[in-house]
Design an enzyme around this catalytic site. Structure first.
Site, mmCIF file in Angstrom:
data_model
loop_
_atom_site.group_PDB
_atom_site.id
_atom_site.type_symbol
_atom_site.label_atom_id
_atom_site.label_comp_id
_atom_site.label_asym_id
_atom_site.label_seq_id
_atom_site.Cartn_x
_atom_site.Cartn_y
_atom_site.Cartn_z
ATOM 1 N N ILE A 71 0.853 -1.199 0.000
ATOM 2 C CA ILE A 71 0.000 0.000 0.000
ATOM 3 C C ILE A 71 0.886 1.245 0.000
ATOM 4 C CG2 ILE A 71 -0.281 -0.163 2.542
ATOM 5 C CD1 ILE A 71 -3.028 1.254 2.149
ATOM 6 N N THR A 72 0.492 2.235 -0.775
ATOM 7 C CA THR A 72 1.227 3.508 -0.761
ATOM 8 C C THR A 72 0.562 4.443 0.250
ATOM 9 O OG1 THR A 72 -0.117 4.469 -2.537
ATOM 10 C CG2 THR A 72 1.850 3.246 -3.198
ATOM 11 N N GLY A 73 1.367 5.192 0.945
ATOM 12 C CA GLY A 73 0.833 6.047 2.014
ATOM 13 C C GLY A 73 0.366 5.153 3.157
ATOM 14 N N ASN A 75 0.252 6.274 6.475
ATOM 15 C CA ASN A 75 0.697 6.749 7.787
ATOM 16 C C ASN A 75 -0.351 7.662 8.419
ATOM 17 O OD1 ASN A 75 1.464 8.296 5.523
ATOM 18 N ND2 ASN A 75 2.599 9.670 6.861
ATOM 19 N N GLY A 77 -4.805 9.224 7.711
ATOM 20 C CA GLY A 77 -6.001 9.227 6.887
ATOM 21 C C GLY A 77 -6.610 7.852 6.672
ATOM 22 N N TYR A 232 -6.674 18.011 -9.656
ATOM 23 C CA TYR A 232 -7.123 16.848 -8.865
ATOM 24 C C TYR A 232 -8.090 15.992 -9.684
ATOM 25 C CZ TYR A 232 -8.939 14.109 -4.921
ATOM 26 O OH TYR A 232 -9.299 13.074 -4.083
HETATM 27 N N1 LIG Z 1 -10.737 12.041 2.054
HETATM 28 C C1 LIG Z 1 -11.632 11.967 1.095
HETATM 29 O O1 LIG Z 1 -12.780 12.468 1.206
HETATM 30 C C2 LIG Z 1 -11.323 11.272 -0.194
HETATM 31 C C3 LIG Z 1 -12.324 11.217 -1.178
HETATM 32 C C4 LIG Z 1 -12.047 10.586 -2.383
HETATM 33 C C5 LIG Z 1 -10.808 10.026 -2.595
HETATM 34 N N2 LIG Z 1 -9.848 10.104 -1.630
HETATM 35 C C6 LIG Z 1 -8.527 9.502 -1.921
HETATM 36 O O2 LIG Z 1 -8.125 8.685 -0.852
HETATM 37 C C7 LIG Z 1 -6.689 8.611 -0.822
HETATM 38 C C8 LIG Z 1 -6.199 8.821 0.607
HETATM 39 O O3 LIG Z 1 -6.563 10.142 0.997
HETATM 40 P P1 LIG Z 1 -6.799 10.565 2.509
HETATM 41 O O4 LIG Z 1 -8.128 11.180 2.569
HETATM 42 O O5 LIG Z 1 -6.445 9.471 3.437
HETATM 43 O O6 LIG Z 1 -5.741 11.750 2.594
HETATM 44 P P2 LIG Z 1 -4.632 12.133 3.704
HETATM 45 O O7 LIG Z 1 -5.154 11.899 5.057
HETATM 46 O O8 LIG Z 1 -4.174 13.491 3.318
HETATM 47 O O9 LIG Z 1 -3.493 11.052 3.433
HETATM 48 C C9 LIG Z 1 -2.759 11.099 2.245
HETATM 49 C C10 LIG Z 1 -1.725 9.989 2.286
HETATM 50 O O10 LIG Z 1 -0.997 10.046 1.064
HETATM 51 C C11 LIG Z 1 0.383 10.118 1.385
HETATM 52 N N3 LIG Z 1 1.149 10.834 0.380
HETATM 53 C C12 LIG Z 1 0.907 12.054 -0.153
HETATM 54 N N4 LIG Z 1 1.866 12.381 -1.012
HETATM 55 C C13 LIG Z 1 2.745 11.346 -1.032
HETATM 56 C C14 LIG Z 1 3.943 11.078 -1.716
HETATM 57 N N5 LIG Z 1 4.483 11.964 -2.576
HETATM 58 N N6 LIG Z 1 4.572 9.896 -1.510
HETATM 59 C C15 LIG Z 1 4.059 9.007 -0.637
HETATM 60 N N7 LIG Z 1 2.938 9.210 0.057
HETATM 61 C C16 LIG Z 1 2.286 10.360 -0.144
HETATM 62 C C17 LIG Z 1 0.428 10.841 2.715
HETATM 63 O O11 LIG Z 1 1.691 10.640 3.315
HETATM 64 P P3 LIG Z 1 2.527 11.886 3.993
HETATM 65 O O12 LIG Z 1 2.150 11.869 5.430
HETATM 66 O O13 LIG Z 1 3.948 11.546 3.743
HETATM 67 O O14 LIG Z 1 2.092 13.145 3.292
HETATM 68 C C18 LIG Z 1 -0.731 10.169 3.426
HETATM 69 O O15 LIG Z 1 -0.382 8.908 3.906
HETATM 70 C C19 LIG Z 1 -6.200 9.675 -1.799
HETATM 71 O O16 LIG Z 1 -5.829 9.046 -3.008
HETATM 72 C C20 LIG Z 1 -7.421 10.543 -2.036
HETATM 73 O O17 LIG Z 1 -7.417 11.175 -3.290
HETATM 74 C C21 LIG Z 1 -10.085 10.701 -0.428
#
Ligand SMILES: NC(=O)c1ccc[n+]([C@@H]2O[C@H](COP(=O)([O-])OP(=O)(O)OC[C@H]3O[C@@H](n4cnc5c(N)ncnc54)[C@H](OP(=O)(O)O)[C@@H]3O)[C@@H](O)[C@H]2O)c1
Length: 354
Positions: A71-73, A75, A77, A232
């Site tokens: 899995i990527t990321g 840490n 969310g 995005y």
């Molecule tokens: N939240 C929503 O409502 C929602 C809705 C639709 C889709 N999504 C999708 O769900 C996925 C997870 O999002 P989330 O809501 O959990 O967001 P989040 O809490 O901001 O977490 C983002 C994750 O991505 C990692 N990441 C970002 N840039 C990176 C990089 N260059 N290399 C490696 N890791 C990186 C972050 O790690 P760092 O700590 O190192 O930054 C973190 O683990 C995303 O693809 C997002 O587009 C979310």
């Protein structure tokens, strides 16, 4: 129902109010306003669907100690809660993260790592850097003969304009192209991990906003014109087109791998840090899914037996959701896939070589 609609309406108006007052990225042109309004509209539809289908948003966890997942990321969310569930299934979970030290601590807050039967492996990965993806991919190729699940989860939203070291717009690079290259590198291992009736799985964590995305072939990195929501949306549509083409190709060649795209829901995470919603946390707390709820659809796509041999789908609340019209046109999916191969300079997608 009335209650939810009323709260949604009030929240939307409050969001708009704060948006006018505080947004860092105030729309300037008619196009930007239109993009913003469409984004807000699709977000509201997403919230409404999350409420309507909340009874479907369930996943049954079962023990699968033989499985290895990347899995990527993760840490923080949604990814963090995905990892919690996969470890509960006793899998070996390999996290690719920018800061391995803090990642172990983060997972440790949810999982008793000393007593867990699942195994956590943490490797360094910046998915926005193709060099880092190559290094990470090679390490996995060397250490794991087979893989069962790849979850392309890491992502950013509404980031200010930036080109990565490889010259790609950052949403495109992190949300899509880094994962595209990683999938290429790990596909052989995934093919080995699957068998008839037990496909291995690739999950692209996309978003409902794919519906309003558009691929800008003539200016993919948005050098001439950039608006964060457009960046995005484009990257999230890219993931769906990729999902559709790759699943079709794998099906045609009889490979035991299926590919899904997932919308996790509208989830209260740091992803919204660049948006106006941060100014009204109560809005997120009341209406958005929790990260745990957001993780369910993704884990469902990764392990649920009812969708065996039913790849190429876009899932939301653990059920099929509507996709962008271009995703239903396989010629358009192929065109974009070939375009992506050119962007990251791949001649033979899936052979793992870089
Ligand atoms: N939240 C929503 O409502 C929602 C809705 C639709 C889709 N999504 C999708 O769900 C996925 C997870 O999002 P989330 O809501 O959990 O967001 P989040 O809490 O901001 O977490 C983002 C994750 O991505 C990692 N990441 C970002 N840039 C990176 C990089 N260059 N290399 C490696 N890791 C990186 C972050 O790690 P760092 O700590 O190192 O930054 C973190 O683990 C995303 O693809 C997002 O587009 C979310």
């Amino acid at each position: 129902m009335f209650f939810v609609l009323a709260i949604s309406g009030v929240a939307a108006i409050s969001a708009a109010f704060y948006f006018f007052k505080t947004s860092k990225e105030m729309p300037k042109t008619w196009y930007e306003w239109k993009t913003e309004l469409r984004f807000q509209y699709i977000g509201m539809v997403g919230l409404f669907e999350d409420y309507l289908y909340r009874h479907r948003n369930k996943v049954v966890l079962y023990k699968q100690p033989e499985k290895v997942v990347v899995i990527t990321g993760g840490n923080r969310g949604i990814g963090l809660r995905i990892i919690e569930k996969l470890l509960e299934c006793e899998m070996t979970v390999i996290m690719g993260v920018r800061d391995p030290k803090s990642a172990e601590k983060s997972v440790g807050e949810f999982v008793d790592l000393k007593n867990s039967k699942g195994k956590l492996v943490i490797e360094k990965l910046d998915v926005g850097s193709l060099a880092s993806v190559r290094e990470f991919g090679k390490k996995i190729q060397q250490n794991y003969e087979k893989l069962d699940i790849l979850i392309n989860n890491a992502g950013i939203m509404f980031a200010p304009y930036k080109l990565t070291e490889d010259g790609f717009e950052s949403h495109m690079a992190i949300n899509y192209l880094g994962h595209f290259l990683l999938t290429h590198m790990l596909l052989n291992q995934l093919k080995k991990g699957g068998s008839e009736g037990k496909n291995s799985r690739i999950i692209n964590v996309s978003s409902v906003v794919n519906l309003i995305g558009r691929i800008n072939y003539s200016d993919i990195n948005m050098k001439k014109y950039y608006y964060p929501a457009t960046g995005y949306n484009q990257s999230k549509l890219a993931q769906i087109l990729f999902t559709r083409h790759l699943n079709k190709t794998l099906e045609e060649e009889g490979s035991p791998v299926q590919v899904h795209a997932v919308h996790p829901g509208v989830v209260d995470t740091d992803l919204f840090n660049n948006t106006s919603t941060t100014h009204i946390p109560i809005f997120k707390k009341i209406l958005f899914k929790t990260p745990e709820e957001g993780s369910r659809s993704v884990v469902f796509a990764a392990i649920d037996l009812s969708i065996e041999n039913d790849g190429g789908t876009y899932l939301s609340n653990c059920t099929r959701g509507p996709m962008h019209p271009d995703a239903k046109d396989f010629e358009k999916c192929k065109k974009f896939f070939d375009f992506s191969c050119d962007l990251v300079k791949l001649n033979n997608f899936g052979d793992g070589r870089v």
